[in-house]
Design an enzyme around this catalytic site. Structure first.
Site, PDB file in Angstrom:
ATOM      1  N   ILE A 125      -0.657  56.096 -22.897  1.00 13.01           N
ATOM      2  CA  ILE A 125      -0.344  57.015 -23.997  1.00 13.01           C
ATOM      3  C   ILE A 125      -1.193  56.504 -25.153  1.00 13.01           C
ATOM      4  O   ILE A 125      -0.942  55.421 -25.679  1.00 13.01           O
ATOM      5  CB  ILE A 125       1.155  57.017 -24.341  1.00 13.01           C
ATOM      6  CG1 ILE A 125       1.951  57.568 -23.159  1.00 13.01           C
ATOM      7  CG2 ILE A 125       1.403  57.841 -25.601  1.00 13.01           C
ATOM      8  CD1 ILE A 125       3.447  57.576 -23.364  1.00 13.01           C
ATOM      9  N   PRO A 126      -2.230  57.241 -25.525  1.00 13.28           N
ATOM     10  CA  PRO A 126      -3.308  56.705 -26.367  1.00 13.28           C
ATOM     11  C   PRO A 126      -2.983  56.544 -27.849  1.00 13.28           C
ATOM     12  O   PRO A 126      -3.567  57.201 -28.712  1.00 13.28           O
ATOM     13  CB  PRO A 126      -4.428  57.722 -26.147  1.00 13.28           C
ATOM     14  CG  PRO A 126      -3.707  59.004 -25.898  1.00 13.28           C
ATOM     15  CD  PRO A 126      -2.478  58.620 -25.122  1.00 13.28           C
ATOM     16  N   CYS A 127      -2.093  55.626 -28.165  1.00 12.59           N
ATOM     17  CA  CYS A 127      -1.741  55.374 -29.561  1.00 12.59           C
ATOM     18  C   CYS A 127      -2.910  54.756 -30.332  1.00 12.59           C
ATOM     19  O   CYS A 127      -2.936  54.795 -31.562  1.00 12.59           O
ATOM     20  CB  CYS A 127      -0.489  54.507 -29.668  1.00 12.59           C
ATOM     21  SG  CYS A 127      -0.587  52.953 -28.775  1.00 12.59           S
ATOM     22  N   HIS A 128      -3.906  54.227 -29.611  1.00 12.54           N
ATOM     23  CA  HIS A 128      -5.092  53.683 -30.276  1.00 12.54           C
ATOM     24  C   HIS A 128      -5.920  54.782 -30.943  1.00 12.54           C
ATOM     25  O   HIS A 128      -6.750  54.494 -31.792  1.00 12.54           O
ATOM     26  CB  HIS A 128      -5.957  52.887 -29.280  1.00 12.54           C
ATOM     27  CG  HIS A 128      -6.489  53.699 -28.148  1.00 12.54           C
ATOM     28  ND1 HIS A 128      -5.720  53.999 -27.030  1.00 12.54           N
ATOM     29  CD2 HIS A 128      -7.687  54.301 -27.961  1.00 12.54           C
ATOM     30  CE1 HIS A 128      -6.444  54.726 -26.205  1.00 12.54           C
ATOM     31  NE2 HIS A 128      -7.639  54.923 -26.741  1.00 12.54           N
TER      32      HIS A 128
END
Length: 161
Positions: A125-128
């Protein structure tokens, strides 16, 4: 039965934790000591074969969307935020306020930030891909340097496409 394994990635050793063939947690090198999976899990990389394959493909610039089965524990709002994060395209970014608006709660940007920080499976889950409204690399659980590496990886893969 909960299991865990260590994955050697280009950004350092990651800790994967899950059960019943579903990924539950991914920890960056700076948080592995806090995770302490040995208390309630057994080390076994077999259940993580698909996760490892997809991470290998991601780090090689060949995977843009993950299809790993997940078990995510969080509030309804956190789940909504995490789902919205998956809609941020590979090589793209958004801000907390962008996500809050997409959820129909434009004033909830701080709550979005808190939910983002509790994402149990970063990268997947691309929180970056969340940056400051001013374009700065806002805080990141893995550290700003790892965030920069992940964004650079995605931008480079998009440029080479």
């Amino acid at each position: 039965m909960r299991t865990f394994c260590y994955y050697n990635s280009p950004i350092g050793t990651l800790l994967l934790v899950g059960s019943h063939g579903r990924l539950e947690q991914l920890h960056f090198p700076n948080s592995i000591d806090k995770a302490n999976p040995e208390q309630d899990a057994q080390e076994d990389d077999t259940p993580f074969a698909r996760v490892i394959l997809e991470l290998d493909e991601y780090f090689a610039g060949k995977r843009r969307v993950f299809t790993i089965p997940l078990t995510l524990k969080g509030t309804e709002f956190q789940q909504q935020v995490w789902h919205e994060l998956t809609k941020i395209g590979y090589g793209h970014t958004a801000s907390y306020s962008d996500i809050a608006r997409r959820l129909g709660k434009p004033k909830a940007y701080r709550a979005v930030g808190l939910a983002n920080g509790r994402n149990p499976v970063p990268i997947i889950i691309p929180c970056h891909r969340i940056i400051g409204k001013d374009g700065s690399l806002a805080g990141f659980g893995g550290g700003v340097e790892i965030k920069k590496q992940l964004l650079d990886l995605e931008n480079q893969a998009e440029t080479n496409r």
